[in-house]
Design an enzyme around this catalytic site. Structure first.
Site, mmCIF file in Angstrom:
data_model
loop_
_atom_site.group_PDB
_atom_site.id
_atom_site.type_symbol
_atom_site.label_atom_id
_atom_site.label_comp_id
_atom_site.label_asym_id
_atom_site.label_seq_id
_atom_site.Cartn_x
_atom_site.Cartn_y
_atom_site.Cartn_z
ATOM 1 N N LYS A 6 0.928 -1.244 0.167
ATOM 2 C CA LYS A 6 -0.058 -0.202 0.144
ATOM 3 C C LYS A 6 0.853 1.246 -0.238
ATOM 4 C CE LYS A 6 -4.236 -1.715 2.092
ATOM 5 N NZ LYS A 6 -3.816 -3.227 1.958
ATOM 6 N N ASP A 62 -1.726 -2.182 -4.062
ATOM 7 C CA ASP A 62 -3.143 -2.341 -3.630
ATOM 8 C C ASP A 62 -3.701 -0.862 -4.105
ATOM 9 O OD1 ASP A 62 -2.737 -4.751 -2.725
ATOM 10 O OD2 ASP A 62 -2.887 -4.163 -0.701
ATOM 11 N N MET A 63 -4.924 -0.881 -3.989
ATOM 12 C CA MET A 63 -5.556 0.432 -4.289
ATOM 13 C C MET A 63 -6.433 0.907 -3.045
ATOM 14 S SD MET A 63 -5.822 2.904 -6.276
ATOM 15 C CE MET A 63 -5.485 2.542 -7.990
ATOM 16 N N GLN A 109 -10.707 -0.581 -8.758
ATOM 17 C CA GLN A 109 -12.122 -0.768 -8.239
ATOM 18 C C GLN A 109 -13.331 -0.661 -9.042
ATOM 19 O OE1 GLN A 109 -10.543 1.972 -5.370
ATOM 20 N NE2 GLN A 109 -9.996 0.874 -3.661
ATOM 21 N N ARG A 162 -5.453 -6.074 -11.274
ATOM 22 C CA ARG A 162 -6.202 -6.902 -10.336
ATOM 23 C C ARG A 162 -7.682 -6.174 -10.231
ATOM 24 N NH1 ARG A 162 -4.687 -6.251 -4.322
ATOM 25 N NH2 ARG A 162 -3.102 -7.432 -4.708
ATOM 26 N N LYS A 168 -13.942 -5.109 -6.268
ATOM 27 C CA LYS A 168 -15.305 -4.322 -6.146
ATOM 28 C C LYS A 168 -14.958 -3.131 -5.518
ATOM 29 C CE LYS A 168 -18.557 -8.174 -6.554
ATOM 30 N NZ LYS A 168 -19.797 -8.734 -5.594
ATOM 31 N N GLY A 169 -13.879 -3.034 -4.282
ATOM 32 C CA GLY A 169 -13.787 -1.778 -3.652
ATOM 33 C C GLY A 169 -13.909 -2.045 -2.106
ATOM 34 N N ALA A 170 -13.173 -1.758 -1.376
ATOM 35 C CA ALA A 170 -13.621 -2.115 0.315
ATOM 36 C C ALA A 170 -13.580 -0.620 0.994
ATOM 37 C CB ALA A 170 -12.314 -2.735 0.557
ATOM 38 N N HIS A 218 -14.981 -12.985 -4.080
ATOM 39 C CA HIS A 218 -15.438 -14.691 -3.700
ATOM 40 C C HIS A 218 -16.950 -14.552 -4.247
ATOM 41 C CE1 HIS A 218 -12.376 -12.236 -1.095
ATOM 42 N NE2 HIS A 218 -12.136 -13.634 -1.195
ATOM 43 N N ARG A 244 -12.198 -4.130 7.707
ATOM 44 C CA ARG A 244 -12.661 -4.039 6.358
ATOM 45 C C ARG A 244 -13.333 -5.509 5.964
ATOM 46 N NH1 ARG A 244 -8.559 -0.651 5.202
ATOM 47 N NH2 ARG A 244 -7.239 -2.212 4.120
HETATM 48 C C1 LIG Z 1 -6.894 -10.672 -3.626
HETATM 49 C C2 LIG Z 1 -7.805 -9.552 -3.132
HETATM 50 C C3 LIG Z 1 -7.218 -8.301 -3.128
HETATM 51 C C4 LIG Z 1 -7.947 -7.011 -2.799
HETATM 52 N N1 LIG Z 1 -7.383 -5.953 -2.929
HETATM 53 C C5 LIG Z 1 -7.993 -4.738 -2.769
HETATM 54 C C6 LIG Z 1 -7.574 -3.440 -2.947
HETATM 55 O O1 LIG Z 1 -6.290 -3.199 -3.184
HETATM 56 N N2 LIG Z 1 -8.355 -2.432 -2.801
HETATM 57 C C7 LIG Z 1 -9.699 -2.652 -2.246
HETATM 58 O O2 LIG Z 1 -10.372 -1.432 -2.204
HETATM 59 N N3 LIG Z 1 -10.261 -3.851 -2.132
HETATM 60 C C8 LIG Z 1 -9.362 -4.885 -2.217
HETATM 61 N N4 LIG Z 1 -10.061 -6.179 -2.156
HETATM 62 C C9 LIG Z 1 -11.544 -6.050 -1.472
HETATM 63 C C10 LIG Z 1 -12.402 -6.082 -2.482
HETATM 64 O O3 LIG Z 1 -12.591 -4.758 -2.856
HETATM 65 C C11 LIG Z 1 -13.986 -6.505 -1.688
HETATM 66 O O4 LIG Z 1 -13.944 -5.615 -0.555
HETATM 67 C C12 LIG Z 1 -13.702 -7.984 -1.166
HETATM 68 O O5 LIG Z 1 -13.009 -8.846 -1.999
HETATM 69 C C13 LIG Z 1 -15.279 -8.306 -1.185
HETATM 70 O O6 LIG Z 1 -15.719 -8.303 -2.441
HETATM 71 P P1 LIG Z 1 -16.267 -9.608 -3.266
HETATM 72 O O7 LIG Z 1 -15.860 -9.487 -4.655
HETATM 73 O O8 LIG Z 1 -15.648 -10.857 -2.694
HETATM 74 O O9 LIG Z 1 -17.886 -9.731 -3.349
HETATM 75 P P2 LIG Z 1 -19.012 -9.715 -2.352
HETATM 76 O O10 LIG Z 1 -20.096 -9.398 -3.018
HETATM 77 O O11 LIG Z 1 -18.831 -8.489 -1.307
HETATM 78 O O12 LIG Z 1 -19.164 -10.900 -1.780
HETATM 79 C C14 LIG Z 1 -19.262 -11.975 -2.410
HETATM 80 C C15 LIG Z 1 -19.332 -13.319 -1.386
HETATM 81 O O13 LIG Z 1 -18.316 -13.362 -0.922
HETATM 82 C C16 LIG Z 1 -18.132 -13.930 0.424
HETATM 83 N N5 LIG Z 1 -17.237 -12.999 1.141
HETATM 84 C C17 LIG Z 1 -16.941 -11.672 0.565
HETATM 85 N N6 LIG Z 1 -15.987 -11.069 1.614
HETATM 86 C C18 LIG Z 1 -16.162 -11.897 2.682
HETATM 87 C C19 LIG Z 1 -15.625 -11.647 3.875
HETATM 88 N N7 LIG Z 1 -14.664 -10.731 4.317
HETATM 89 N N8 LIG Z 1 -15.756 -12.811 4.870
HETATM 90 C C20 LIG Z 1 -16.260 -13.955 4.591
HETATM 91 N N9 LIG Z 1 -17.070 -14.214 3.301
HETATM 92 C C21 LIG Z 1 -16.975 -13.092 2.376
HETATM 93 C C22 LIG Z 1 -19.522 -14.150 0.878
HETATM 94 O O14 LIG Z 1 -19.794 -15.092 0.673
HETATM 95 C C23 LIG Z 1 -20.232 -13.191 0.209
HETATM 96 O O15 LIG Z 1 -21.630 -13.399 -0.409
HETATM 97 C C24 LIG Z 1 -9.228 -7.335 -2.446
HETATM 98 C C25 LIG Z 1 -9.690 -8.630 -2.579
HETATM 99 C C26 LIG Z 1 -9.275 -9.566 -2.807
HETATM 100 C C27 LIG Z 1 -9.761 -10.771 -2.921
#
Ligand SMILES: Cc1cc2nc3c(=O)[nH]c(=O)nc-3n(C[C@H](O)[C@H](O)[C@H](O)COP(=O)(O)OP(=O)(O)OC[C@H]3O[C@@H](n4cnc5c(N)ncnc54)[C@H](O)[C@@H]3O)c2cc1C
Length: 303
Positions: free
Chosen positions: A96, A130-131, A159, A180, A183-185, A223, A284
């Site tokens: 980061k 990372d973003m 994101q 990569r 969705k955005g955290a 996921h 997060r």
């Molecule tokens: C490898 C990786 C790197 C990332 N890097 C960044 C970054 O640099 N900047 C940034 O802003 N974000 C980052 N993220 C986080 C991302 O932005 C999302 O907030 C996060 O991945 C949840 O989104 P989702 O696509 O899994 O979908 P969602 O719609 O949020 O989740 C889909 C399903 O996945 C499962 N799930 C998701 N999150 C969780 C959890 N925490 N615990 C348990 N189950 C869960 C649940 O079953 C959920 O129904 C990263 C994520 C990954 C996987």
């Protein structure tokens, strides 16, 4: 509402200090954090490699409070790169920019990241940047673009929640910079980001298809089972072989899906966080799935 509250709490420094130094920290974090030191994280990487998965090491820490602290983070990452090479692990590092000094000096931050990118290149590894929240996007992409053009081996993160991401992806594809897609955290204002989750999901799919079609070694980081299925279907229908892209997931999240993708022959990289500064990352993860809060409370009460 709970999501917003958890994201708000993720920025509370007193709560952070209290929890990070609490005796219950290990029990609280074990699900999502590989350990408090590099050795623990390397052991996790080795196990993941043996199970057919790749890794990306994230030394936890963001928004450091001085340039000296940023230099320590850089040195920790240099050690991680050396260890990855020495142990022959199949892993990258994820950094980061605020951890490497961006809030204090863009120039110093750039020089810290450059040292990492140089070292990564020397040991045939790569750096994923990372973003963070939207005010950092321009500076992050400029730095990635500059270092990638000079060294290669740098991945950007985009994101899907941000309106600007389609344009950013076109620019990155034109420069053959690996992306990569996430969705955005972060909590973002409605003038820069989609407020509704279905809109974020829809944009994710659009951007993912663009990356699969025109991106260089894109990483689909999610996921979300629907999204993963769509990616697999699109790749199959367009003869995009599994070695031209990778999936990425977070350590400890949807382990069932992780095993399934690997068994089906897809490349899967797990993001492996480690270190003592776990609080913002951990919060997060709770915000992404508030049901995790109940799961944690149950575990704490049980032990
Ligand atoms: C490898 C990786 C790197 C990332 N890097 C960044 C970054 O640099 N900047 C940034 O802003 N974000 C980052 N993220 C986080 C991302 O932005 C999302 O907030 C996060 O991945 C949840 O989104 P989702 O696509 O899994 O979908 P969602 O719609 O949020 O989740 C889909 C399903 O996945 C499962 N799930 C998701 N999150 C969780 C959890 N925490 N615990 C348990 N189950 C869960 C649940 O079953 C959920 O129904 C990263 C994520 C990954 C996987």
């Amino acid at each position: 509402m709970l999501r917003s509250l958890l994201l708000l709490l993720s920025r509370q420094s007193r709560l952070r200090h209290w929890l990070e130094t609490s005796a219950a920290a290990d029990r609280l974090t074990a699900r999502f954090i590989a350990g408090t030191d590099l050795e623990a994280a390397l052991a996790v990487c080795r196990r993941l490699n043996q199970e057919g998965m790749l890794a990306s090491l994230d030394h936890l820490g963001e928004s450091v409070s001085s340039l000296a602290e940023a230099e320590r983070s850089r040195d920790d990452y240099l050690t991680a790169l050396n260890q990855i090479a020495e142990l022959g692990l199949n892993a990258t590092i994820s950094v980061k920019l605020t951890q490497l000094g961006l809030d204090f000096s863009e120039e110093e931050c750039r020089s810290n990241v450059e040292r990492l990118v140089e070292r990564a290149r020397a040991v045939a590894c790569a750096v994923e940047v990372d973003m963070e929240s939207s005010p950092y996007v321009d500076r992050t992409l400029n730095l990635v673009s500059d270092l990638h053009s000079r060294y290669g081996g740098v991945r950007a993160v985009i994101q899907a929640c941000l309106y600007r991401s389609e344009t950013d992806i076109e620019n990155l594809c034109a420069q053959s910079i690996p992306v990569r897609l996430v969705k955005g955290a972060y909590q973002e204002p409605s003038d820069v980001a989609f407020a509704r989750k279905p809109d974020v999901d829809k944009n994710y799919v659009r951007l993912m298809i663009r990356l699969l079609a025109a991106g260089k070694n894109p990483a689909i980081a999610s996921h979300d089972e629907n999204i993963l299925r769509l990616a697999q279907r699109y790749a199959g229908e367009h003869a995009i072989s599994p070695d031209r892209f990778e999936f990425q997931m977070l350590y400890g999240v949807r382990r069932d899906l992780q095993r399934r993708l690997t068994a089906d022959g897809y490349r899967l990289r797990l993001y492996v966080p480690y270190g003592k500064a776990w609080y913002p990352y951990f919060m997060r993860r709770l915000a992404e799935r508030p049901a995790n809060v109940l799961f944690l409370i149950r575990n704490l009460l049980r032990s």
